[in-house]
Design an enzyme around this catalytic site. Structure first.
Site, PDB file in Angstrom:
ATOM      1  N   ASN A 197      15.014  31.806  65.523  1.00 17.42           N
ATOM      2  CA  ASN A 197      15.383  30.528  66.120  1.00 17.42           C
ATOM      3  C   ASN A 197      14.288  29.487  65.942  1.00 17.42           C
ATOM      4  O   ASN A 197      13.441  29.621  65.057  1.00 17.42           O
ATOM      5  CB  ASN A 197      15.829  30.672  67.570  1.00 17.42           C
TER       6      ASN A 197
ATOM      7  N   HIS B 257      11.499  28.496  67.319  1.00 18.78           N
ATOM      8  CA  HIS B 257      10.079  28.861  67.238  1.00 18.78           C
ATOM      9  C   HIS B 257       9.777  29.593  65.934  1.00 18.78           C
ATOM     10  O   HIS B 257       8.700  29.434  65.358  1.00 18.78           O
ATOM     11  CB  HIS B 257       9.675  29.721  68.437  1.00 18.78           C
ATOM     12  N   CYS B 258      10.735  30.382  65.453  1.00 17.50           N
ATOM     13  CA  CYS B 258      10.523  31.187  64.241  1.00 17.50           C
ATOM     14  C   CYS B 258      10.424  30.344  62.971  1.00 17.50           C
ATOM     15  O   CYS B 258       9.871  30.809  61.966  1.00 17.50           O
ATOM     16  CB  CYS B 258      11.672  32.181  64.072  1.00 17.50           C
ATOM     17  N   ILE B 259      10.972  29.134  62.996  1.00 18.86           N
ATOM     18  CA  ILE B 259      11.009  28.322  61.769  1.00 18.86           C
ATOM     19  C   ILE B 259       9.941  27.222  61.783  1.00 18.86           C
ATOM     20  O   ILE B 259       9.907  26.390  60.873  1.00 18.86           O
ATOM     21  CB  ILE B 259      12.402  27.710  61.535  1.00 18.86           C
TER      22      ILE B 259
END
Length: 361
Positions: free
Chosen positions: A352, A354-356
């Protein structure tokens, strides 16, 4: 130019600041992988544009893209977002990008080893050689010196409070696909040496069905020193209930590096989100890549949000609990403007907001 240093950040007086401290900007990567993103990444690209545009209200954003997508990304993204060519296998800048560190004056970077969340043991795709080179390229573009860490680690597996405490999960960092030759004590020693922290808090497990093997950034994060947000379910029949309760019980027995007891705020997760038949059919089936099957549960969490200067960009899912999560985070972060972005298309890829994203102090 960017030179590789032979010492360690701790020896040189460098450490990783908290994400909620000031940024110079944000780094992202552009999605296009057809065996992960449905319909060749077209719906996901619109979601990435929405995230990048939301962040760009608060700080500069740079989007790294493969050369085959440069013109498309440049046309889709607003003019004030910088677009640069960086070869990549997939779009998870948090995990393959560098962790930036500082001594208060100068910024440097940590280049961890990336093996697609588990290498040949349980990794999510092969090859990952372009992703493994992303961190070094980002640091080269920024003319930032780097430390090459002797550890397989993704940025989503750690959170720091900027005051000596690191948050992680044992499920992730002790998984056999990452550092099978290292003990927990040895891994912790590396974290202390490279992040320049004094204490590591090992939450047992991450979010249910999280294909990263339990990244902490989907489960819990520091809102400020001594204060943590934790994804939560009140439904005891939900597999997430046991995991969140286990994490809560653990955190309530711990103190941070400065001896403070932790305050933990429970953020109710959305109702279980399942991949629809239409969504599954849009993903190319390729050997060696994690399949996306209709009915599979995705690891949806409001805690997978991103701090930026004066803001917090939070994933929403078209769920009745979206509004409550945004309101709760706004109440906990009164100094910021909390912005919700529809993120189902990012979740379909396995992570999501934060991951990108990756912050540069």
């Amino acid at each position: 130019m960017s030179q590789t240093l032979e010492s360690t950040p701790r020896a040189d007086g460098f450490g990783m600041p908290a994400e909620f401290s000031r940024h110079t900007g944000t780094w992202m990567l552009w999605p296009q992988r057809p065996d992960n993103w449905r319909l060749g990444g077209k719906p996901a690209q619109k979601a990435f544009v929405a995230v990048a545009s939301a962040i760009a209200q608060f700080e500069p954003v740079t989007m790294g893209v493969n050369h085959t997508q440069y013109m498309n990304a440049r046309q889709m993204l607003p003019a004030h977002i910088r677009v640069v060519e960086i070869s990549n296998n997939d779009a998870w800048m948090r995990d393959c990008g560098p962790s930036f560190i500082t001594n208060g004056k100068t910024v440097r970077g940590i280049d961890w080893t990336f093996n697609a969340w588990g290498g040949l043991f349980n990794g999510l795709y092969f090859p990952w050689d372009w992703d493994e080179a992303v961190a070094g390229k980002v640091l080269e573009l920024e003319r930032v010196d780097r430390y090459k860490a002797p550890l397989v680690l993704e940025g989503g597996s750690i959170h720091v409070d900027g005051e000596g405490t690191c948050l992680t999960t044992a499920e992730c960092l002790l998984s056999p696909g990452r550092n099978p030759d290292l003990s927990q004590v040895e891994i912790e020693t590396h974290l202390k040496e490279y992040l320049n922290v004094e204490k590591v808090l090992w939450i047992p497990r991450g979010v249910f069905h999280d294909e990263t093997t339990g990244h902490v950034d989907n489960l819990a994060c520091f809102l400020r020193p001594g204060m943590i947000a934790l994804t939560w379910s009140d439904d005891k029949s939900d597999p997430q209930y046991e995991r969140s309760a286990e994490a809560y019980d653990y955190l309530m027995t711990q103190t941070d590096a400065r001896g403070r007891h932790l305050t933990v705020h429970k953020i109710q997760q959305p109702a279980p989100i399942l991949i629809s038949p239409e969504e599954a059919e849009g993903v190319d089936a390729v050997d060696g890549t994690l399949p996306r099957a209709a009915g599979d549960r995705m690891a949806a969490s409001y805690v997978n949000f991103y701090f930026c200067n004066g803001g917090a960009i939070v994933p929403t899912f078209g769920d009745p609990l979206d509004a409550a999560a945004l309101a709760m985070l706004q109440g906990l972060l009164p100094e910021r403007r909390v912005v919700g972005v529809q993120a189902r298309e990012i979740l379909l890829g396995g992570g999501n907001i934060h991951c990108i994203t990756q912050q540069q102090p």
